[in-house]
Structure formats: C-alpha cells, structure tokens
Design a protein around this motif. Structure first.
Motif: not given
Length: 230
Positions: A158-165
């Motif tokens: 989720s953190e990686e997804t947030v960073q990607t977003l």
C-alpha cells in the motif's frame, strides 16, 4: 416344676439361637458376595460374620453339652445327630463364606484394575487433549504470524502504491504544465499560420495583379505596333 420341663426352656432357646445365627450368617455371606468394595467394607462384613460364627459355635457346643446331659439315650442320640447336622451346616456356611470372599476380592480387584485402566485412559486422553490443544495453539500462532506477515506485506505494498500514485500525480501535474506550455505554443503557431495564410493570399493577389498588369502592358504594346491605326 419337674426337672425335664426346666431343661426344655434353654434347649428351645438354644435351637432358636442356632437357627437365628444360621440365617444371619447366610444373609451376611450374600452381602459379602454382593459387596462392591472397597476392601475396608469387605473387612467390616467379615468381622461381623466372624462374630456370628463365634456365637453359632457357642450355641452348637451348648446344644452338644445339653445332649450329653440327657438321661434318655434316644433323646441324647437325637440331639447329637442334630448337633452334627448343625456342624455340617456351619461347615457349609464357612465354605460359602470363603467362596463369597474369594469372589468379592476378585470382583474388587477387577474393579480396581478397571478404574486404574480408566484412570490411565483418562490420563492419556487428557494428555492427548493437552497435546492437541498445544498443537492447535501452535497452529493458531503460526496462522496469526502468517496473517501478520501478510498484513505487513499489504501495508508495504500500500505504501508503494501510494508512493507510485504520488509520483504519477506529480508526473500528471508536470505533463499538465507541459501541455499548458504546448497549448500556448500551439496557439502561437496557429496565429502564425493564420497570419502566413493571410500573407500568402495577399502575395497571390499581388502576383495576380502584377501578372494582369504585365499582360495588359504586353497587349497594349502589341496593339500599338500591330494595329497603329486603332
């Protein structure tokens, strides 16, 4: 009262006592045979039977003594035969008593063995239950640890997804800015193209006028030379 009548009273009482103790012994032997235990209860029953046998033996001896004191030989022999019968019956009761004790002890031993086996089975069952509970607890712990690891991975993803977003959002903003710049450039180019088209139209018109003027001049010269009179 006559002496024979006086002797009849204790003789009748002695008979009654012998019959009473014989019946009580038979009932006590049956109680021993049916005794469920423990051994202390069997010991108490045996103590009571021993006391009844002692009283019965005393009564038989008393009857035997009375038989020997009889004046008539026929009465004496009859009483002695009765004494022998009572002795045989007492021996039979003693044999039944021993058999009842043996059967009761065997039953108590078997019962204790069964209880011991049941206790062992119960202990094994409790041990198995504890082992099963321990295994279940271990499995639950492993499952919880697996869930915890999976949740940690999900949080990381989720953190990686947030960073990607966030990176995508910045990229979109930058692209938007670039699009705005390009939009201004496109509008400027459109204006230049429009202006160029206008100038091209003007140039074409000028060229057409110049060409028309040139043709008119040529025609005029030709006319003057070829047809001067006109």
């Amino acid at each position: 009262p006559p002496p024979a009548k006086m002797a009849a009273v204790p003789l009748r009482v002695c008979h009654q006592e012998i019959v009473k103790f014989d019946l009580e012994i038979k009932a006590a032997v049956q109680d021993i045979r049916d005794c469920p235990g423990p051994l202390s209860a069997l010991t108490e029953l045996n103590a009571a039977v021993k006391e009844k046998f002692r009283h019965l033996r005393d009564c038989i001896q008393e009857l035997e003594q009375m038989a020997k004191e009889q004046d008539k030989e026929s009465e004496k022999q009859a009483l002695l035969r009765e004494v022998e019968n009572h002795k045989k019956q007492m021996l039979s009761n003693q044999a039944a008593w021993r058999k009842a004790n043996l059967a009761c002890k065997i039953a108590i031993d078997n019962s204790e063995k069964d209880q011991l086996l049941q206790g062992r089975d119960s202990f094994r069952q409790r041990k198995t239950t504890k082992e099963s509970l321990a295994e279940s607890a271990s499995n639950i712990t492993e499952s919880l640890m697996g869930i915890s690891r999976m949740m940690s991975q999900q949080v990381q993803q989720s953190e990686e997804t947030v960073q990607t977003l966030a990176n995508s959002s910045r990229t979109i903003l930058e692209a938007n800015e670039e699009f705005k710049s390009m939009s201004g450039t496109i509008q400027l180019g459109r204006k230049l193209i429009t202006k160029y088209n206008r100038r091209e139209l003007t140039d074409k018109l000028l060229i057409f006028l110049a060409l028309a003027l040139f043709l008119a001049t040529v025609l005029y010269i030709l006319k003057k030379r070829l047809f001067p009179f006109l």
